[in-house]
Design a protein around this motif. Structure first.
Motif, PDB file in Angstrom:
ATOM      1  N   SER A 119       0.814  -1.215   0.000  1.00 18.31           N
ATOM      2  CA  SER A 119       0.000   0.000   0.000  1.00 18.31           C
ATOM      3  C   SER A 119       0.848   1.266   0.000  1.00 18.31           C
ATOM      4  O   SER A 119       0.365   2.344  -0.342  1.00 18.31           O
ATOM      5  N   GLN A 120       2.111   1.134   0.378  1.00 15.27           N
ATOM      6  CA  GLN A 120       3.015   2.274   0.415  1.00 15.27           C
ATOM      7  C   GLN A 120       3.760   2.460  -0.906  1.00 15.27           C
ATOM      8  O   GLN A 120       4.593   3.351  -1.030  1.00 15.27           O
ATOM      9  N   GLN A 121       3.462   1.598  -1.879  1.00 17.71           N
ATOM     10  CA  GLN A 121       4.160   1.630  -3.160  1.00 17.71           C
ATOM     11  C   GLN A 121       3.262   2.193  -4.262  1.00 17.71           C
ATOM     12  O   GLN A 121       2.038   2.079  -4.191  1.00 17.71           O
ATOM     13  N   ALA A 122       3.902   2.770  -5.267  1.00 19.29           N
ATOM     14  CA  ALA A 122       3.146   3.331  -6.396  1.00 19.29           C
ATOM     15  C   ALA A 122       3.395   2.566  -7.688  1.00 19.29           C
ATOM     16  O   ALA A 122       2.557   2.565  -8.591  1.00 19.29           O
ATOM     17  N   SER A 123       4.552   1.897  -7.792  1.00 22.61           N
ATOM     18  CA  SER A 123       4.913   1.217  -9.040  1.00 22.61           C
ATOM     19  C   SER A 123       4.361  -0.206  -9.086  1.00 22.61           C
ATOM     20  O   SER A 123       4.020  -0.797  -8.056  1.00 22.61           O
ATOM     21  N   ILE A 124       4.293  -0.747 -10.284  1.00 21.86           N
ATOM     22  CA  ILE A 124       3.836  -2.122 -10.501  1.00 21.86           C
ATOM     23  C   ILE A 124       4.795  -3.088  -9.806  1.00 21.86           C
ATOM     24  O   ILE A 124       6.013  -2.900  -9.829  1.00 21.86           O
ATOM     25  N   LYS A 125       4.251  -4.129  -9.191  1.00 21.66           N
ATOM     26  CA  LYS A 125       5.050  -5.107  -8.466  1.00 21.66           C
ATOM     27  C   LYS A 125       4.856  -6.505  -9.045  1.00 21.66           C
ATOM     28  O   LYS A 125       3.825  -6.810  -9.644  1.00 21.66           O
ATOM     29  N   ALA A 126       5.876  -7.339  -8.867  1.00 23.89           N
ATOM     30  CA  ALA A 126       5.783  -8.743  -9.247  1.00 23.89           C
ATOM     31  C   ALA A 126       5.212  -9.529  -8.066  1.00 23.89           C
ATOM     32  O   ALA A 126       5.510  -9.230  -6.909  1.00 23.89           O
ATOM     33  N   VAL A 127       4.399 -10.514  -8.351  1.00 19.67           N
ATOM     34  CA  VAL A 127       3.760 -11.333  -7.309  1.00 19.67           C
ATOM     35  C   VAL A 127       4.554 -12.619  -7.126  1.00 19.67           C
ATOM     36  O   VAL A 127       4.978 -13.249  -8.099  1.00 19.67           O
ATOM     37  N   PHE A 128       4.792 -12.999  -5.867  1.00 17.27           N
ATOM     38  CA  PHE A 128       5.456 -14.283  -5.595  1.00 17.27           C
ATOM     39  C   PHE A 128       4.665 -15.070  -4.567  1.00 17.27           C
ATOM     40  O   PHE A 128       3.868 -14.528  -3.807  1.00 17.27           O
ATOM     41  N   ASN A 129       4.892 -16.370  -4.550  1.00 21.81           N
ATOM     42  CA  ASN A 129       4.223 -17.290  -3.639  1.00 21.81           C
ATOM     43  C   ASN A 129       5.246 -18.237  -3.024  1.00 21.81           C
ATOM     44  O   ASN A 129       6.378 -18.349  -3.524  1.00 21.81           O
ATOM     45  N   PRO A 130       4.885 -18.933  -1.935  1.00 19.83           N
ATOM     46  CA  PRO A 130       5.811 -19.917  -1.368  1.00 19.83           C
ATOM     47  C   PRO A 130       6.228 -20.926  -2.440  1.00 19.83           C
ATOM     48  O   PRO A 130       5.403 -21.387  -3.220  1.00 19.83           O
ATOM     49  N   GLY A 131       7.506 -21.225  -2.483  1.00 16.17           N
ATOM     50  CA  GLY A 131       8.022 -22.135  -3.507  1.00 16.17           C
ATOM     51  C   GLY A 131       8.683 -21.411  -4.657  1.00 16.17           C
ATOM     52  O   GLY A 131       9.426 -22.016  -5.431  1.00 16.17           O
ATOM     53  N   ASP A 132       8.412 -20.106  -4.796  1.00 21.27           N
ATOM     54  CA  ASP A 132       9.100 -19.313  -5.816  1.00 21.27           C
ATOM     55  C   ASP A 132      10.492 -18.930  -5.305  1.00 21.27           C
ATOM     56  O   ASP A 132      10.751 -18.897  -4.101  1.00 21.27           O
ATOM     57  N   VAL A 133      11.378 -18.641  -6.228  1.00 27.96           N
ATOM     58  CA  VAL A 133      12.741 -18.236  -5.900  1.00 27.96           C
ATOM     59  C   VAL A 133      12.977 -16.850  -6.488  1.00 27.96           C
ATOM     60  O   VAL A 133      12.707 -16.620  -7.669  1.00 27.96           O
ATOM     61  N   LEU A 134      13.458 -15.922  -5.668  1.00 25.90           N
ATOM     62  CA  LEU A 134      13.669 -14.547  -6.111  1.00 25.90           C
ATOM     63  C   LEU A 134      15.151 -14.287  -6.350  1.00 25.90           C
ATOM     64  O   LEU A 134      15.999 -14.720  -5.567  1.00 25.90           O
TER      65      LEU A 134
END
Length: 261
Positions: A119-134
């Motif tokens: 909610s504190q961000q203005a830019s588009i974000k990527a979505v991740f879930n458990p099991g994903d690797v960043l």
């Protein structure tokens, strides 16, 4: 450039205890210095051990006996892993989510140092879930990676990698992207001032892939090494913080030490 004013420094008042108490204070702080030096040496050894194990386990140079007869298959990363394309616009999202930015990931360790809220961000974000690797694609040489066990969003300067097939386990993928081979491919980046890893290059990275059972064994062994590194890193931070606090108390006379008569 900030210059020190020697005249101001020389006129600063200090608290000066008796020589016996000075020696006792120095003895106490010296013990903390030795603890820091020892922990630093243990941390360096743990990092070397982890890197060495990664080199031999992820390349098949060292095998677990029960898997010795199984062949490894050469694959390209793009065959077994993909980049998630799921995105979120914080301005249009009603539910607040945990948000990870590049500055929240400690280089080289995979430790999460903090987070913010979507909610504190203005830019588009990527979505991740458990099991994903960043993996941080911006300035890939910083080696910013993490395998979160929770769902959230992150900067689009961070790749969200997912297994593409059932041939590769997330835990194995997490360690694969820390390997020297993967990093060599990631560092063939575009741009000079703000280099970014290029997925077209990285997806062509070739490596040997063992069976899922062997991947699990390798990931388990390397996770033990990672836990040791992270524990020693946390201990180093604690020692430095405690020593600083101790100096503040002892060198100002707020805390006094007992000196034998």
């Amino acid at each position: 450039m900030l210059n020190l004013n020697t005249e101001i420094i020389s006129n600063l008042p200090i608290y000066l205890p008796t020589l016996p108490e000075q020696r006792k204070i120095a003895e106490i702080l010296g013990a903390w210095d030795r603890a820091i030096e020892l922990t630093s040496a243990l941390l360096a050894a743990a990092r070397t051990r982890k890197r060495g194990l990664m080199q031999i386990l992820l390349t098949g140079k060292c095998r677990f006996p029960e898997f010795a007869g199984e062949a490894w298959r050469e694959v390209r990363l793009g065959e077994v892993a993909r980049l998630s394309k799921e995105r979120l616009n914080p301005k249009q999202e009603h539910n607040d989510r945990c948000c990870i930015e590049l500055e929240h990931i400690e280089p080289g360790t995979g430790r999460l140092l903090g987070s913010t809220q979507s909610s504190q961000q203005a830019s588009i974000k990527a979505v991740f879930n458990p099991g994903d690797v960043l993996f941080g694609k911006l300035r890939p040489y910083l080696r910013k990676f993490i395998a979160p066990d929770f769902e959230g969003v992150c900067s689009t300067e961070i790749w969200v990698l997912q297994p593409k097939t059932q041939e590769i386990a997330s835990r194995f993928l997490h360690f694969l992207i820390q390997s020297d081979g993967f990093m060599a491919a990631a560092e063939k980046s575009s741009g000079s001032r703000m280099p970014r890893a290029d997925w077209k290059i990285v997806s062509d990275y070739c490596f040997l892939l063992p069976s899922l059972n062997e991947q699990d064994r390798i990931a388990f062994m390397l996770s033990l090494c990672a836990q040791e590194v992270n524990a020693l890193t946390s201990k180093m931070e604690w020692l430095h913080t405690e020593k600083k606090a101790l100096m503040q108390k002892l060198l100002t006379g707020e805390w006094r030490v007992k000196v034998d008569a």
